[in-house]
Design a protein around this motif. Structure first.
Motif, PDB file in Angstrom:
ATOM      1  N   ARG A 196     -17.336 -15.252 -30.481  1.00 15.42           N
ATOM      2  CA  ARG A 196     -16.500 -15.210 -31.770  1.00 15.42           C
ATOM      3  C   ARG A 196     -16.544 -14.058 -32.427  1.00 15.42           C
ATOM      4  NH1 ARG A 196     -16.954 -20.879 -35.110  1.00 15.42           N
ATOM      5  NH2 ARG A 196     -19.192 -21.123 -34.337  1.00 15.42           N
TER       6      ARG A 196
ATOM      7  N   LEU B  70     -15.284 -27.980 -20.179  1.00 14.03           N
ATOM      8  CA  LEU B  70     -16.269 -29.101 -20.281  1.00 14.03           C
ATOM      9  C   LEU B  70     -16.689 -29.349 -21.608  1.00 14.03           C
ATOM     10  CD1 LEU B  70     -19.328 -27.281 -20.828  1.00 14.03           C
ATOM     11  CD2 LEU B  70     -18.829 -26.483 -18.463  1.00 14.03           C
TER      12      LEU B  70
ATOM     13  N   GLY C  27     -25.826 -22.848 -25.848  1.00 10.96           N
ATOM     14  CA  GLY C  27     -26.878 -23.320 -25.129  1.00 10.96           C
ATOM     15  C   GLY C  27     -26.282 -23.133 -23.338  1.00 10.96           C
ATOM     16  N   VAL C  28     -25.211 -23.889 -23.424  1.00 12.90           N
ATOM     17  CA  VAL C  28     -24.455 -23.662 -21.886  1.00 12.90           C
ATOM     18  C   VAL C  28     -24.189 -22.262 -21.559  1.00 12.90           C
ATOM     19  CG1 VAL C  28     -22.574 -24.667 -20.478  1.00 12.90           C
ATOM     20  CG2 VAL C  28     -23.839 -25.981 -21.921  1.00 12.90           C
TER      21      VAL C  28
ATOM     22  N   GLN D 275     -22.120  -9.887 -31.760  1.00 14.40           N
ATOM     23  CA  GLN D 275     -22.641 -10.856 -30.818  1.00 14.40           C
ATOM     24  C   GLN D 275     -22.894 -10.370 -29.461  1.00 14.40           C
ATOM     25  OE1 GLN D 275     -20.091 -14.242 -31.415  1.00 14.40           O
ATOM     26  NE2 GLN D 275     -21.880 -15.461 -32.226  1.00 14.40           N
TER      27      GLN D 275
ATOM     28  N   ARG E  26     -24.127 -24.289 -36.487  1.00 18.33           N
ATOM     29  CA  ARG E  26     -24.050 -22.885 -35.765  1.00 18.33           C
ATOM     30  C   ARG E  26     -25.047 -21.865 -36.263  1.00 18.33           C
ATOM     31  NH1 ARG E  26     -24.684 -22.919 -31.026  1.00 18.33           N
ATOM     32  NH2 ARG E  26     -23.962 -20.878 -30.911  1.00 18.33           N
TER      33      ARG E  26
ATOM     34  N   THR F  32     -22.452 -17.655 -26.500  1.00 21.77           N
ATOM     35  CA  THR F  32     -23.618 -17.527 -27.191  1.00 21.77           C
ATOM     36  C   THR F  32     -24.381 -18.989 -27.319  1.00 21.77           C
ATOM     37  OG1 THR F  32     -22.102 -17.806 -29.192  1.00 21.77           O
ATOM     38  CG2 THR F  32     -23.040 -15.552 -28.631  1.00 21.77           C
TER      39      THR F  32
ATOM     40  N   LEU G  81     -20.959 -33.768 -16.946  1.00 23.39           N
ATOM     41  CA  LEU G  81     -22.439 -33.514 -16.236  1.00 23.39           C
ATOM     42  C   LEU G  81     -22.761 -34.934 -15.467  1.00 23.39           C
ATOM     43  CD1 LEU G  81     -24.904 -31.767 -15.326  1.00 23.39           C
ATOM     44  CD2 LEU G  81     -26.195 -32.537 -17.444  1.00 23.39           C
TER      45      LEU G  81
ATOM     46  N   PHE H  78     -14.757 -31.495 -16.189  1.00 20.55           N
ATOM     47  CA  PHE H  78     -16.294 -31.343 -16.001  1.00 20.55           C
ATOM     48  C   PHE H  78     -17.135 -32.458 -16.778  1.00 20.55           C
ATOM     49  CE2 PHE H  78     -20.776 -30.290 -16.243  1.00 20.55           C
ATOM     50  CZ  PHE H  78     -20.943 -29.888 -14.863  1.00 20.55           C
TER      51      PHE H  78
HETATM   52  N1  LIG Z   1     -18.803 -32.139 -20.192  1.00 23.29           N
HETATM   53  C1  LIG Z   1     -20.102 -31.969 -20.103  1.00 23.29           C
HETATM   54  O1  LIG Z   1     -20.789 -32.754 -19.264  1.00 23.29           O
HETATM   55  C2  LIG Z   1     -20.980 -31.110 -21.085  1.00 23.29           C
HETATM   56  C3  LIG Z   1     -22.065 -30.861 -20.910  1.00 23.29           C
HETATM   57  C4  LIG Z   1     -22.896 -29.971 -21.715  1.00 23.29           C
HETATM   58  C5  LIG Z   1     -22.426 -29.291 -22.980  1.00 23.29           C
HETATM   59  N2  LIG Z   1     -20.904 -30.129 -23.228  1.00 23.29           N
HETATM   60  C6  LIG Z   1     -20.099 -29.438 -24.357  1.00 23.29           C
HETATM   61  O2  LIG Z   1     -19.866 -28.038 -24.174  1.00 23.29           O
HETATM   62  C7  LIG Z   1     -19.958 -27.392 -25.395  1.00 23.29           C
HETATM   63  C8  LIG Z   1     -20.988 -26.409 -25.466  1.00 23.29           C
HETATM   64  O3  LIG Z   1     -22.271 -26.883 -25.337  1.00 23.29           O
HETATM   65  P1  LIG Z   1     -23.354 -26.033 -26.008  1.00 23.29           P
HETATM   66  O4  LIG Z   1     -24.515 -26.868 -25.794  1.00 23.29           O
HETATM   67  O5  LIG Z   1     -23.571 -24.551 -25.419  1.00 23.29           O
HETATM   68  O6  LIG Z   1     -22.863 -26.046 -27.554  1.00 23.29           O
HETATM   69  P2  LIG Z   1     -23.748 -24.999 -28.703  1.00 23.29           P
HETATM   70  O7  LIG Z   1     -25.225 -24.524 -28.311  1.00 23.29           O
HETATM   71  O8  LIG Z   1     -23.445 -25.440 -29.801  1.00 23.29           O
HETATM   72  O9  LIG Z   1     -22.617 -23.822 -28.590  1.00 23.29           O
HETATM   73  C9  LIG Z   1     -21.201 -23.809 -28.969  1.00 23.29           C
HETATM   74  C10 LIG Z   1     -20.708 -22.444 -28.469  1.00 23.29           C
HETATM   75  O10 LIG Z   1     -19.240 -22.429 -28.898  1.00 23.29           O
HETATM   76  C11 LIG Z   1     -18.904 -21.434 -29.744  1.00 23.29           C
HETATM   77  N3  LIG Z   1     -17.952 -21.576 -30.684  1.00 23.29           N
HETATM   78  C12 LIG Z   1     -16.465 -21.278 -30.960  1.00 23.29           C
HETATM   79  N4  LIG Z   1     -15.586 -21.558 -31.741  1.00 23.29           N
HETATM   80  C13 LIG Z   1     -16.731 -22.768 -32.303  1.00 23.29           C
HETATM   81  C14 LIG Z   1     -16.550 -23.721 -33.290  1.00 23.29           C
HETATM   82  N5  LIG Z   1     -15.253 -23.542 -33.823  1.00 23.29           N
HETATM   83  N6  LIG Z   1     -17.507 -24.543 -33.590  1.00 23.29           N
HETATM   84  C15 LIG Z   1     -18.690 -24.500 -32.842  1.00 23.29           C
HETATM   85  N7  LIG Z   1     -18.879 -23.546 -31.835  1.00 23.29           N
HETATM   86  C16 LIG Z   1     -18.002 -22.627 -31.562  1.00 23.29           C
HETATM   87  C17 LIG Z   1     -20.209 -20.926 -30.438  1.00 23.29           C
HETATM   88  O11 LIG Z   1     -20.247 -19.682 -30.984  1.00 23.29           O
HETATM   89  P3  LIG Z   1     -21.022 -19.144 -32.139  1.00 23.29           P
HETATM   90  O12 LIG Z   1     -22.413 -18.852 -31.529  1.00 23.29           O
HETATM   91  O13 LIG Z   1     -20.276 -18.181 -32.624  1.00 23.29           O
HETATM   92  O14 LIG Z   1     -21.291 -20.375 -33.122  1.00 23.29           O
HETATM   93  C18 LIG Z   1     -21.145 -21.383 -29.126  1.00 23.29           C
HETATM   94  O15 LIG Z   1     -20.985 -20.025 -28.327  1.00 23.29           O
HETATM   95  C19 LIG Z   1     -20.220 -28.472 -26.356  1.00 23.29           C
HETATM   96  O16 LIG Z   1     -18.997 -28.765 -27.019  1.00 23.29           O
HETATM   97  C20 LIG Z   1     -20.908 -29.629 -25.868  1.00 23.29           C
HETATM   98  O17 LIG Z   1     -20.481 -30.990 -26.225  1.00 23.29           O
HETATM   99  C21 LIG Z   1     -20.228 -30.755 -22.248  1.00 23.29           C
END
Ligand SMILES: NC(=O)c1ccc[n+]([C@@H]2O[C@H](COP(=O)([O-])OP(=O)(O)OC[C@H]3O[C@@H](n4cnc5c(N)ncnc54)[C@H](OP(=O)(O)O)[C@@H]3O)[C@@H](O)[C@H]2O)c1
Length: 311
Positions: free
Chosen positions: A168, A224, A147-148, A172, A300, A145, A252, A250
């Motif tokens: 979660r 990631l 952004g990624v 959803q 969130r 759910t 980016l 990973f």
């Molecule tokens: N390694 C890289 O290059 C790279 C690149 C991009 C992103 N990232 C990392 O990848 C992760 C996802 O990025 P995003 O932009 O998709 O983040 P986001 O939009 O904040 O989404 C977080 C996702 O994780 C879920 N989640 C499950 N347990 C959680 C918890 N305890 N706290 C917060 N969220 C929880 C959320 O569910 P709900 O919707 O139910 O809250 C949501 O689906 C982040 O940690 C980000 O820092 C890393």
């Protein structure tokens, strides 16, 4: 006199982020100056803003118009509508962007849509590529759910995979099925079967630990993110027992050293223009509301992407 302004860290401000006057960018020969119209927020940069020193300028994702083309003749012309990625400082009225991190936008793609592509879209695109040919393969997307996750579910489905989304809460599920997931698993544990050929894992903790026991022979688990927890315990036997399983770390900006951002950004833009991919923007606000939107993202309070627009 410059009229440039940017989002900067101010520890005293709500959400620690404010808009302040800054100097105009001074582009290198391979950089275009972009007048920014929309930006999007990512969990990583907002988290870093919470710890960064006063004056730090966050921001990775931007979309806007080229105000000055690169002096070396590379990249889009003056007036072109573009999407771009910076390692920091993208949340500003005017920025200098290397042309290898810029892509021109088809007319049909809005600035707000484009602003969601760089970190979230490119991460999903490059992470899925670690699974090779996905047609008929089982792909699990955790944090589906977010952004990624939103991009990863859509792109995996487009690539012909059988997609399982992990979320979660049960409520959803319907939105994830509408997005393209064939199946939804609920909670922080991944069931040991069915096994998957590729896992896109961004939650960490129990989710990563149990996902490592749900890999088919030859499968790749791309780790990631650690949205829930960075420390993980896992059953090593269950991880290796099917053979040739891989855990891929990973990042980016490392991947973009292999293929420049311009390539993936254009692919994402074309998919949106063709109506095959639809960025999910749940919050779209003027950039003056950055402090509140950043706090809502960390708590969130909305799914998928938040976009800020600049006048
Ligand atoms: N390694 C890289 O290059 C790279 C690149 C991009 C992103 N990232 C990392 O990848 C992760 C996802 O990025 P995003 O932009 O998709 O983040 P986001 O939009 O904040 O989404 C977080 C996702 O994780 C879920 N989640 C499950 N347990 C959680 C918890 N305890 N706290 C917060 N969220 C929880 C959320 O569910 P709900 O919707 O139910 O809250 C949501 O689906 C982040 O940690 C980000 O820092 C890393």
């Amino acid at each position: 006199m410059s009229d440039n302004r940017a989002v900067v860290v101010d520890p005293e401000a709500p959400g620690r982020l404010v808009i302040r006057p800054v100097a105009d960018p001074v582009p290198d020969r391979g950089e275009a100056v972009v007048r920014v119209r929309a930006v999007s927020l990512n969990r990583g940069e907002v988290r870093r803003s919470a710890m960064a020193a006063a004056g730090w300028r966050p921001g990775w994702d931007l979309a806007g118009e080229v105000e000055r083309a690169a002096a070396d003749g590379s990249g889009p012309r003056v007036g072109a509508r573009v999407v771009g990625l910076l390692p920091e400082g993208a949340w500003a009225k005017r920025v200098a962007v290397p042309t290898h991190a810029l892509a021109e936008l088809p007319d049909k793609v809005t600035f707000s849509q484009a602003a969601t592509f760089p970190v979230a879209g490119l991460t999903a695109l490059h992470a899925l590529a670690k699974g090779g040919l996905l047609f008929g393969r089982r792909v699990l997307v955790t944090g589906a759910t977010g952004g990624v996750g939103d991009f990863a579910v859509q792109l995996a489905r487009l690539a012909g995979a059988h997609v399982t989304a992990s979320a979660r809460r049960a409520d959803q599920g319907p939105a994830l099925r509408q997005l393209g997931a064939h199946e939804v698993v609920v909670g922080d544990e991944i069931p040991p079967s069915p096994k998957h050929n590729l896992v896109i894992e961004s939650v960490g903790g129990r989710t990563l630990g149990t996902a490592l026991a749900a890999l088919e022979r030859g499968a790749v688990c791309v780790t990631l993110g650690v949205s829930a927890a960075a420390e993980v315990t896992f059953d090593a036997r269950q991880f290796f027992v099917n053979g040739r399983t891989t855990l891929y770390g990973f990042y980016l900006f490392t991947e973009l050293g292999i293929e420049p951002a311009s390539v993936g950004l254009r692919r994402l833009a074309d998919l949106v223009a063709e109506g095959k991919l639809a960025p999910h923007i749940s919050v779209e606000r003027p950039w003056g509301e950055i402090g509140q939107v950043a706090q809502d993202l960390i708590a969130r309070r909305f799914p998928a992407k938040a976009v800020l627009t600049l006048d």
